[in-house]
Design a protein around this motif. Sequence first.
Motif, PDB file in Angstrom:
ATOM      1  N   LEU A  88      41.796  37.509  31.763  1.00  0.00           N
ATOM      2  CA  LEU A  88      42.837  37.433  32.799  1.00  0.00           C
ATOM      3  C   LEU A  88      43.870  36.363  32.458  1.00  0.00           C
ATOM      4  O   LEU A  88      45.072  36.560  32.662  1.00  0.00           O
ATOM      5  CB  LEU A  88      42.167  37.118  34.141  1.00  0.00           C
ATOM      6  CG  LEU A  88      42.896  37.578  35.385  1.00  0.00           C
ATOM      7  CD1 LEU A  88      43.097  39.076  35.356  1.00  0.00           C
ATOM      8  CD2 LEU A  88      42.103  37.200  36.621  1.00  0.00           C
ATOM      9  N   ILE A  89      43.378  35.246  31.916  1.00  0.00           N
ATOM     10  CA  ILE A  89      44.293  34.133  31.634  1.00  0.00           C
ATOM     11  C   ILE A  89      45.022  34.321  30.299  1.00  0.00           C
ATOM     12  O   ILE A  89      46.229  34.124  30.203  1.00  0.00           O
ATOM     13  CB  ILE A  89      43.524  32.786  31.638  1.00  0.00           C
ATOM     14  CG1 ILE A  89      42.981  32.517  33.047  1.00  0.00           C
ATOM     15  CG2 ILE A  89      44.418  31.637  31.199  1.00  0.00           C
ATOM     16  CD1 ILE A  89      42.016  31.362  33.138  1.00  0.00           C
ATOM     17  N   LYS A  90      44.284  34.773  29.295  1.00  0.00           N
ATOM     18  CA  LYS A  90      44.860  34.760  27.947  1.00  0.00           C
ATOM     19  C   LYS A  90      45.206  36.127  27.361  1.00  0.00           C
ATOM     20  O   LYS A  90      46.116  36.255  26.547  1.00  0.00           O
ATOM     21  CB  LYS A  90      43.867  34.066  26.975  1.00  0.00           C
ATOM     22  CG  LYS A  90      43.647  32.606  27.241  1.00  0.00           C
ATOM     23  CD  LYS A  90      44.756  31.773  26.655  1.00  0.00           C
ATOM     24  CE  LYS A  90      44.494  30.279  26.846  1.00  0.00           C
ATOM     25  NZ  LYS A  90      45.677  29.483  26.517  1.00  0.00           N
ATOM     26  N   ILE A 130      40.790  44.559  39.383  1.00  0.00           N
ATOM     27  CA  ILE A 130      41.253  43.248  38.911  1.00  0.00           C
ATOM     28  C   ILE A 130      41.636  43.301  37.436  1.00  0.00           C
ATOM     29  O   ILE A 130      42.674  42.784  37.040  1.00  0.00           O
ATOM     30  CB  ILE A 130      40.167  42.163  39.169  1.00  0.00           C
ATOM     31  CG1 ILE A 130      40.036  41.947  40.677  1.00  0.00           C
ATOM     32  CG2 ILE A 130      40.521  40.853  38.475  1.00  0.00           C
ATOM     33  CD1 ILE A 130      38.899  41.036  41.107  1.00  0.00           C
ATOM     34  N   LEU A 131      40.824  43.949  36.622  1.00  0.00           N
ATOM     35  CA  LEU A 131      41.152  44.015  35.185  1.00  0.00           C
ATOM     36  C   LEU A 131      42.030  45.225  34.865  1.00  0.00           C
ATOM     37  O   LEU A 131      42.393  45.429  33.709  1.00  0.00           O
ATOM     38  CB  LEU A 131      39.871  44.052  34.350  1.00  0.00           C
ATOM     39  CG  LEU A 131      39.059  42.746  34.297  1.00  0.00           C
ATOM     40  CD1 LEU A 131      37.824  42.921  33.440  1.00  0.00           C
ATOM     41  CD2 LEU A 131      39.898  41.592  33.765  1.00  0.00           C
ATOM     42  N   LYS A 142      49.832  38.991  39.193  1.00  0.00           N
ATOM     43  CA  LYS A 142      48.771  38.490  38.313  1.00  0.00           C
ATOM     44  C   LYS A 142      48.203  37.159  38.833  1.00  0.00           C
ATOM     45  O   LYS A 142      47.036  36.867  38.637  1.00  0.00           O
ATOM     46  CB  LYS A 142      49.331  38.314  36.905  1.00  0.00           C
ATOM     47  CG  LYS A 142      48.248  38.234  35.841  1.00  0.00           C
ATOM     48  CD  LYS A 142      48.834  37.926  34.499  1.00  0.00           C
ATOM     49  CE  LYS A 142      47.820  37.232  33.627  1.00  0.00           C
ATOM     50  NZ  LYS A 142      48.413  36.685  32.425  1.00  0.00           N
ATOM     51  N   LYS A 143      49.083  36.392  39.528  1.00  0.00           N
ATOM     52  CA  LYS A 143      48.637  35.099  40.070  1.00  0.00           C
ATOM     53  C   LYS A 143      47.543  35.299  41.114  1.00  0.00           C
ATOM     54  O   LYS A 143      46.687  34.451  41.300  1.00  0.00           O
ATOM     55  CB  LYS A 143      49.818  34.351  40.682  1.00  0.00           C
ATOM     56  CG  LYS A 143      50.730  33.725  39.657  1.00  0.00           C
ATOM     57  CD  LYS A 143      51.934  33.107  40.322  1.00  0.00           C
ATOM     58  CE  LYS A 143      52.940  32.664  39.260  1.00  0.00           C
ATOM     59  NZ  LYS A 143      54.222  32.290  39.843  1.00  0.00           N
ATOM     60  N   LEU A 144      47.604  36.419  41.792  1.00  0.00           N
ATOM     61  CA  LEU A 144      46.603  36.725  42.830  1.00  0.00           C
ATOM     62  C   LEU A 144      45.266  37.137  42.233  1.00  0.00           C
ATOM     63  O   LEU A 144      44.229  36.986  42.863  1.00  0.00           O
ATOM     64  CB  LEU A 144      47.109  37.872  43.688  1.00  0.00           C
ATOM     65  CG  LEU A 144      47.698  37.553  45.054  1.00  0.00           C
ATOM     66  CD1 LEU A 144      48.149  38.829  45.730  1.00  0.00           C
ATOM     67  CD2 LEU A 144      46.675  36.829  45.920  1.00  0.00           C
TER      68      LEU A 144
END
Lengths: 436, 171
Positions: free
Chosen positions: A91-93, A146-147, B2-4
């Motif tokens: 999610l971050i990278k 989410i993904l 995406k922040k959520l």
Amino acid sequence: MNKKWLLKEIELWREEEIIDSDSAETLQNRYSAKSSSGTLTIIFSILGSLLIGTGIILIFAKNWYLMPRGIKIFLSIFPLLAGQGLAIFTLIKKYSSLAIREGVAIFYTAGVFTAIAMISQTFHLTYDFERYLLLCGLLTLPIIFILDAVSPLAVYFYAVVNWGALAMDGSYSPMNTFLFLLLFGLGLLYVFVNRKKVDDIRHIYTLWISVVAGFAVTLVFTFGLSLDGADVFLVCLVFFTMLFAVDKNRDDFLLPFKPLSVLGGLIIMMILSYGWMFDPYAYDYYGTTGTSMSVWLATIIALTMVASLFLGYKHYRKDKGKFLFLIAMLSTCVLLMAWSVTQTNGFLYTILINLITGAVGVGIIVRGVQSAELSVTNLGMLVTVGLILMRFFDEDMDVFWRGVAFLILGGLFLFINFRIIKKRKQVLNVEEAAVV
Amino acid sequence: MKKLLLPLLIVLIIFQLGVPAYLVYEKVDTLKTGAEYKFEVEIYDAYGAGKGQYVSLMALEQRRFYSYSENIFDGKYGIITTGEDGFAKIAQTVKTKPSGAYITSSSNGYFELPIGRYYLDKDLAPGVQSLLFEGQQKLRPYVILRVKNDKVVIQGLYIDDVRIEDYTVQD
């Protein structure tokens, strides 16, 4: 141009809301096409993740019996922890990489199922498979959203359908019915949200598995409602009729609506042509007579049939052949419904369904010949020859009447052939006259 | 958008860890504080793909239910009594929760004791089967169940008061 720089810029544009997520994804896919969005890369990524997950479980299985319970519990949730860690990292990278997202999502899903199963095993818990499926399904669903990954969707549908089948087995409960529909609907929501991404192979895949899961849900309902044979076939045929009607008459077989509905519809018509479904004594044997449908179910079926006719007319009004196929399926539905209510004159219903199925087979052959499509012609041949063979070996029909039916059908085929040849000659004559 | 996603993922992770944590707590608590009941069982081997190697169990009380002479199939809750031989019996099954000691069925349609399988090391399970095949009548295996409200945990499988794991190793 430096691709890495561009991809970072696109990510910045998305964060600063200069462009929306969809546009950013399209741009990122375009400029990182070779590295991350290839179908093969995604498939290998999913398979690789599954194999690694399974490998970890197998390594744990070695010496499992010798381990203290505390270590067993930690090892049970380790795949889940690993999946969660990878999901945060992705999610971050690496959110822009489809292959990584899909691979991590399936690994994460396997982690959920494994953790709950291994804990149950540690305590020798038996059965309660129903609760296990429901729990794992609910814990898996958010991963898909989410993904934004499609790989766990099939697993989710598997869990929901199996849970529904177990929960509704032999006992109808409004609460379970509502929950079953809600859970299936939540899976469909992901497909609906992404319905416009038809250029993305992943979403084509979600449509296929949704239709297959939809059919499974329909079947579970028929069992849950304890429907009789003919009513089960009616519900299934209405499902395929609706599926055929919602297809927007595409020429290809990319979307599941047309191929699966034609296949399902034809198989059901072929089975019905045997006629044993229209034998009320078969139902008396189980101590049930009359229709097994409730009023509200009959109403839903009737409304779905009307909606199918409306949608079918909208999509196929310029394609007579396909519209007639829809009418054939709807007519069979009407016959099934009528028989379910009256439960008399089974022979008449059998004859009518044989005529409809035969007409459909011949119709498909004619369409295939006219459009010079070999696959369509072959499908028509398969249906027609299949029907003839089924009747030839049908022991419920008297040999004499079988002979008469075959003579009539043979004559009909020759007559159609004669008409086609005559028409072709007429066309040739007109063309020759035009040349002269 | 995406922040959520990250906070949503964190919430999901908490839930996902909470569920197995609760399962472990529930089972450990039942093992520690649940009432103890001994159920006589028959053992037969089984192997399930994806489930691993285990021995399948059939409680003798369950077998009694399967005989048509007993009309106690119906009911979600089985009232437990202990016989003179020290083994637990299901005196009766009822549809509403009884006030005394009871065990909850693991099946919807009919009463089924939650004694179905016992997981063992993959090398031990086949040995147990052959051991019992030779002398099941004499050995009289049983499981100890810990029961607390609706919760049931198998504490262990025993033969002649020795845990099956130790018995097999001795053998």
